[in-house]
Structure formats: structure tokens, C-alpha cells
Design a protein around this motif. Structure first.
Motif, mmCIF file in Angstrom:
data_model
loop_
_atom_site.group_PDB
_atom_site.id
_atom_site.type_symbol
_atom_site.label_atom_id
_atom_site.label_comp_id
_atom_site.label_asym_id
_atom_site.label_seq_id
_atom_site.Cartn_x
_atom_site.Cartn_y
_atom_site.Cartn_z
ATOM 1 N N TYR A 7 0.810 -1.216 0.000
ATOM 2 C CA TYR A 7 0.000 0.000 0.000
ATOM 3 C C TYR A 7 0.839 1.260 0.000
ATOM 4 C CZ TYR A 7 0.585 1.738 4.829
ATOM 5 O OH TYR A 7 1.081 2.294 5.976
ATOM 6 N N GLU A 8 2.079 1.187 0.530
ATOM 7 C CA GLU A 8 2.882 2.409 0.637
ATOM 8 C C GLU A 8 3.212 2.987 -0.735
ATOM 9 O OE1 GLU A 8 6.697 1.913 2.488
ATOM 10 O OE2 GLU A 8 7.588 1.092 0.669
ATOM 11 N N ARG A 48 4.930 8.861 1.693
ATOM 12 C CA ARG A 48 5.744 7.680 1.985
ATOM 13 C C ARG A 48 6.893 8.039 2.921
ATOM 14 N NH1 ARG A 48 5.910 6.074 -2.919
ATOM 15 N NH2 ARG A 48 8.059 6.506 -3.540
ATOM 16 N N SER A 49 7.383 9.247 2.807
ATOM 17 C CA SER A 49 8.458 9.692 3.688
ATOM 18 C C SER A 49 8.010 9.690 5.146
ATOM 19 C CB SER A 49 8.930 11.093 3.286
ATOM 20 O OG SER A 49 9.953 11.540 4.136
ATOM 21 N N ALA A 50 6.743 9.997 5.386
ATOM 22 C CA ALA A 50 6.233 9.984 6.759
ATOM 23 C C ALA A 50 6.276 8.570 7.331
ATOM 24 C CB ALA A 50 4.807 10.536 6.798
ATOM 25 N N ARG A 51 5.982 7.572 6.500
ATOM 26 C CA ARG A 51 6.093 6.186 6.981
ATOM 27 C C ARG A 51 7.554 5.816 7.218
ATOM 28 N NH1 ARG A 51 6.362 0.635 5.402
ATOM 29 N NH2 ARG A 51 4.863 -0.634 6.582
ATOM 30 N N GLN A 73 7.548 7.703 16.232
ATOM 31 C CA GLN A 73 6.848 8.572 15.284
ATOM 32 C C GLN A 73 5.551 7.946 14.756
ATOM 33 O OE1 GLN A 73 7.916 11.779 14.572
ATOM 34 N NE2 GLN A 73 9.254 11.221 16.298
ATOM 35 N N LEU A 74 5.176 6.766 15.270
ATOM 36 C CA LEU A 74 3.984 6.093 14.757
ATOM 37 C C LEU A 74 2.729 6.931 14.954
ATOM 38 C CD1 LEU A 74 2.643 3.613 13.493
ATOM 39 C CD2 LEU A 74 2.465 2.634 15.795
ATOM 40 N N ASP A 122 -1.727 10.253 12.718
ATOM 41 C CA ASP A 122 -2.382 11.562 12.611
ATOM 42 C C ASP A 122 -2.318 12.095 11.178
ATOM 43 O OD1 ASP A 122 -2.958 11.509 15.302
ATOM 44 O OD2 ASP A 122 -1.260 12.765 15.890
ATOM 45 N N SER A 123 -1.180 11.881 10.527
ATOM 46 C CA SER A 123 -1.034 12.335 9.142
ATOM 47 C C SER A 123 -1.975 11.573 8.223
ATOM 48 C CB SER A 123 0.409 12.160 8.678
ATOM 49 O OG SER A 123 1.290 12.985 9.416
ATOM 50 N N LEU A 124 -2.072 10.262 8.417
ATOM 51 C CA LEU A 124 -2.991 9.471 7.603
ATOM 52 C C LEU A 124 -4.421 9.983 7.748
ATOM 53 C CD1 LEU A 124 -1.651 5.848 8.275
ATOM 54 C CD2 LEU A 124 -1.560 7.071 6.099
#
Length: 446
Positions: A134-135, A143-146, A155-156, A161-163
């Protein structure tokens, strides 16, 4: 064995099905293909084309391309069991995120090419199953946030929150033609069309992870797909999964090169089948709401084999469903011994009884990773029963012959950044020695 499907497909007419529904949320619908491949559908217990002829898909899985599974990366064993752990090693060796992303771009560009697809067609396979992560449907910024979670697990919460924010502002899966996964899929569809091969879309690494087996889905936290809630109390990964399949359906609604949608690969170790049912109910209805009548594959709990609460009658919309079983290492003599649960269908006797009782097509979504003797007797049973199958997998790293069709020589990705350039060279088609004994055991034409 049924007569050559490829000849029948070349004679098939253009697809008649057209949807009156258009794309939503600014998505562009993919152009309708001019392929002579015929739209597939379920008719009782059979998969048929638009002429009503039964179609048996003998398929190869493209494992390792869009999702690295740890055991494929080093046959000698490694502490690295997931793709995110592979990335983390590169980060810890001092590579920047940009350098790691560049490596994975080269990996995707070279692991499967048009040459590979032509070769697979020459072996008689008439379909490929593409395991998707899915990424790769996220933008590079998303993707950088993941990737930040891979670097620092604290950072999870920020990623969740970003999602949620991206879901609410409709920036998830927007501008589909710019997303890496869509670019890969569109190329693959064109290559397969030239060879008259179908494509099965397989969400192999679902948002959050569909079980406790971290290897098969690049899972950060086990079973997060089923239980993770965001600050608003939503099952955030499930909402994202629905949104992802809505985008794919809107884009490929008229594409007859796609045999079916494999919604979620191998749910596993979920305490109850109820949450699986509830998500499938949402997914099926969301896809059908747009007028998309592609076949939809259901995979049960227990790595795609248990269908309690997941029978056709359990869904409000049950047309054009197909059911999967995954067959690995089943002793041949056990195939004739019924499992006490009739909805546990990986043994042949249960599989056949399930097909006849429920009057739905069944298909072996994965089989392989065994001796050539086992592989040959397994395929003979399936062919005799007119059940299609997918061999797992096409290529993987090894020092000697294995159950894949071809192998990739060392060095191995787990050896770190010092061998990255050689790894990219070795994954190319021209550098992959064939596993001749496996090919003789499983390839439709050899």
C-alpha cells in the motif's frame, strides 16, 4: 488438461461491459483497453469469459517485486524479516532516505521487466498475480512519513495523525497517474496484454498489516488493520483500505485485462472472523456502488483458508465472488481426509466440497515452496479438478535451485550498502538462472 487458453483468448471479442459511472475525487479513469482479453465472471462454480467458455488461470506470482519478504532476501537466514527492517539497515549504515528510495526505484525498475513477462508467457502461464504494497500508492512525501516510523518507532502516532488528515482532505491516492504503484501497474498491464495474459491485483501488504505475520505484509504493529483507531475513533487503516480500493476500482473499472481484485492477502491470526467479514462487506459494496463488476476474491483467516462468517450468503452483495485457498506442504495423503470444519478449504476434499456446496469458483491463490515431486502432484490434482492456481514465486535469492522458477545469485540485500549495485545487476532477467527442475514440475509448457 483444458485446451490452450491463449488460443481461445486470441479469438475472444472485445469486452461488452461498460460502466456509466465516472471517477470521483478528481481521479482520472484509465483508458479502456483495446485488448482481446475477455472480461471474466463467475458462473456457478466456474470462471467464464464473455463467450461462456470456462477459463482456468495458471498463474505465476511476482513476489519480491513491490514488497520484499525477508526469507526471499537471504537463503542462509538473517535477522531481517521485513522490508522495513531492510530499509532500517540501510539507514543505520548511513544512507540517506533519498539514497534508499533511489535503490528501491532501481529495484522496481529492474526486478520485473517486459523480458520477464515474455519469458513467463513462453512457459505457458496465462496470468500473473502482482503483490502490492500500500505504501507505493502514497505520494513520495506521504511515503516519507512512513519512513520516519522505520527510523524512529516513536513517530507512529504522528504517522497515524497524518494518515487521518490526508484521508479527510482527500489527498490520499489523489492524482493516481503520478503514484508509483499506478505507474508500475499500467506498465505491467501493457506488457501482459501483449502476451494475452491476465493480471490479478493483490493487496499483499494492506494498510496497517492484516495479521501477525510481519514478513508477508511489512507490518509495523501486528494486526493494526483490524484494531488501530485514530484520534477520531475511526478504524483508520480500514478506512484507508476502502479508499484505496475505491480508487483502483474507479481507475480500472473498464479494464478487462484485470481478472479480479484480490482484496486482502492472507489474513492471519485474527481472533475472530467477524472483523474480516465487516471489512469485506464494506469493500465489496464500495466497489459495486460504482458499477464495477470485476470479480472479487475473498481470502479467509488462517492465511487465506478459513471461511467461517465469510460465505456468499454472509454478504449483502455476493455476485461475482471467487474464493481462494493457499496450499503449502500438505501431505498428499491428507488431501483425501476431510477437515472437520467444512469452511477450512486448503485440503482438496474440502476445497471441492466447498465449491460444489456454495456454487462459487475456487482458485489456489498461492502454492509452491516445496519439493518438485510435491509440486507436480499438487498441480496434477488441481488441473484434473479444473481449478486454477498461482505458483509462488517467480524469482528469489538463492545459492542453488529452489522452488521458484528462477533464482537470483548472491550477494544478498541483507549484506548491506556495499553490495547494493551488484544486487541491482543480479536481479535483472538476463542474470537469473532458471531452476530447470522446478520449471519442469510446474510450468504449463516446458
Amino acid at each position: 488438461m483444458i485446451h490452450s487458453l491463449r488460443i481461445a483468448l486470441l479469438m475472444a471479442g472485445l469486452a461488452l461491459f461498460q460502466s456509466c459511472s465516472g471517477p470521483e475525487r478528481g481521479q482520472k479513469e484509465a483508458p479502456t483497453s483495446s485488448t482481446s482479453l475477455s472480461r471474466l465472471s463467475a458462473k456457478g462454480s466456474k470462471v467464464v469469459n464473455e463467450n461462456g467458455e470456462e477459463v482456468i488461470l495458471r498463474t505465476i506470482g511476482l513476489g519480491g517485486w513491490l514488497l520484499q519478504e525477508g526469507y526471499m532476501l537471504n537463503p542462509q537466514g538473517s535477522t531481517i524479516g521485513t522490508q522495513w527492517q531492510m530499509k532500517k539497515l540501510y539507514y543505520e549504515e548511513g544512507l540517506s532516505e533519498e539514497e534508499v528510495e533511489d535503490f528501491y526505484q532501481q529495484w522496481r525498475d529492474n526486478f520485473i521487466t517486459e523480458k520477464d513477462i515474455h519469458y513467463l508467457a513462453s512457459l505457458g502461464f496465462n496470468a500473473v498475480r502482482i503483490p502490492m504494497h500500500y505504501e507505493l500508492f502514497l505520494s513520495s512525501e506521504q511515503r516519507s512519513a512512513r519512513n520516519q516510523v522505520i527510523k524512529d518507532s516513536t513517530q507512529l502516532s504522528s504517522y497515524i495523525d497524518s494518515l487521518s488528515r490526508w484521508l479527510d482532505d482527500e489527498s490520499l491516492f489523489a492524482q493516481a497517474e503520478t503514484l508509483e504503484a499506478i505507474k508500475v501497474l499500467d506498465r505491467l498491464l501493457d506488457w501482459c496484454e501483449q502476451e494475452q495474459m491476465y493480471v490479478i491485483l493483490d493487496l499483499h501488504a494492506a494498510p496497517g498489516g492484516q495479521g501477525t505475520d510481519v514478513n508477508i505484509a511489512d507490518i509495523l504493529v501486528k494486526n493494526d488493520l483490524w484494531y488501530r483507531k485514530d484520534a477520531q475513533g475511526r478504524l483508520i487503516y480500514q478506512d484507508i483500505t476502502v479508499s484505496l480500493w475505491e480508487m483502483l476500482s474507479q481507475r480500472y473499472i473498464n479494464d478487462d485485462r484485470i481478472a479480479w481484485y484480490d482484496l486482502i492477502n492472507e489474513p492471519n491470526n485474527i481472533p475472530s472472523n467477524q472483523p474480516i467479514h465487516d471489512l469485506y462487506e464494506r469493500l465489496i459494496n464500495s466497489i459495486r456502488a460504482s458499477g464495477d463488476q470485476h470479480m472479487i476474491m475473498i481470502e479467509g483467516n488462517g492465511w487465506g483458508n478459513n471461511y467461517d462468517l465469510l460465505l456468499p450468503k454472509d454478504f449483502s452483495t455476493s455476485e461475482n465472488l471467487i474464493y481462494s485457498a493457499h496450499r503449502y506442504w500438505i501431505p498428499p495423503q491428507e488431501d483425501s481426509l476431510p477437515d472437520p470444519n467444512p469452511n477450512q478449504i486448503n485440503r482438496m476434499v474440502n476445497l471441492l466440497a466447498f465449491r460444489d456446496r456454495e456454487q462459487v469458483p475456487v482458485w489456489i491463490g498461492e502454492t509452491g515452496e516445496n519439493t518438485n515431486e510435491w509440486l507436480a502432484q499438487n498441480i496434477a490434482k488441481l488441473d484434473a479438478a479444473n481449478i486454477g492456481w498461482c505458483h509462488w514465486t517467480y524469482k528469489r535469492f538463492d545459492l542453488k535451485e529452489n522452488a521458484a522458477l528462477t533464482r537470483i545469485n548472491g550477494p544478498f540485500p541483507t549484506d548491506g550498502k556495499k553490495v547494493m549495485a551488484q544486487v541491482i545487476e543480479n536481479i535483472k532477467f538476463e542474470n537469473n538462472p532458471p531452476n530447470e527442475n522446478t520449471i519442469r514440475a510446474v510450468a504449463p509448457e516446458h
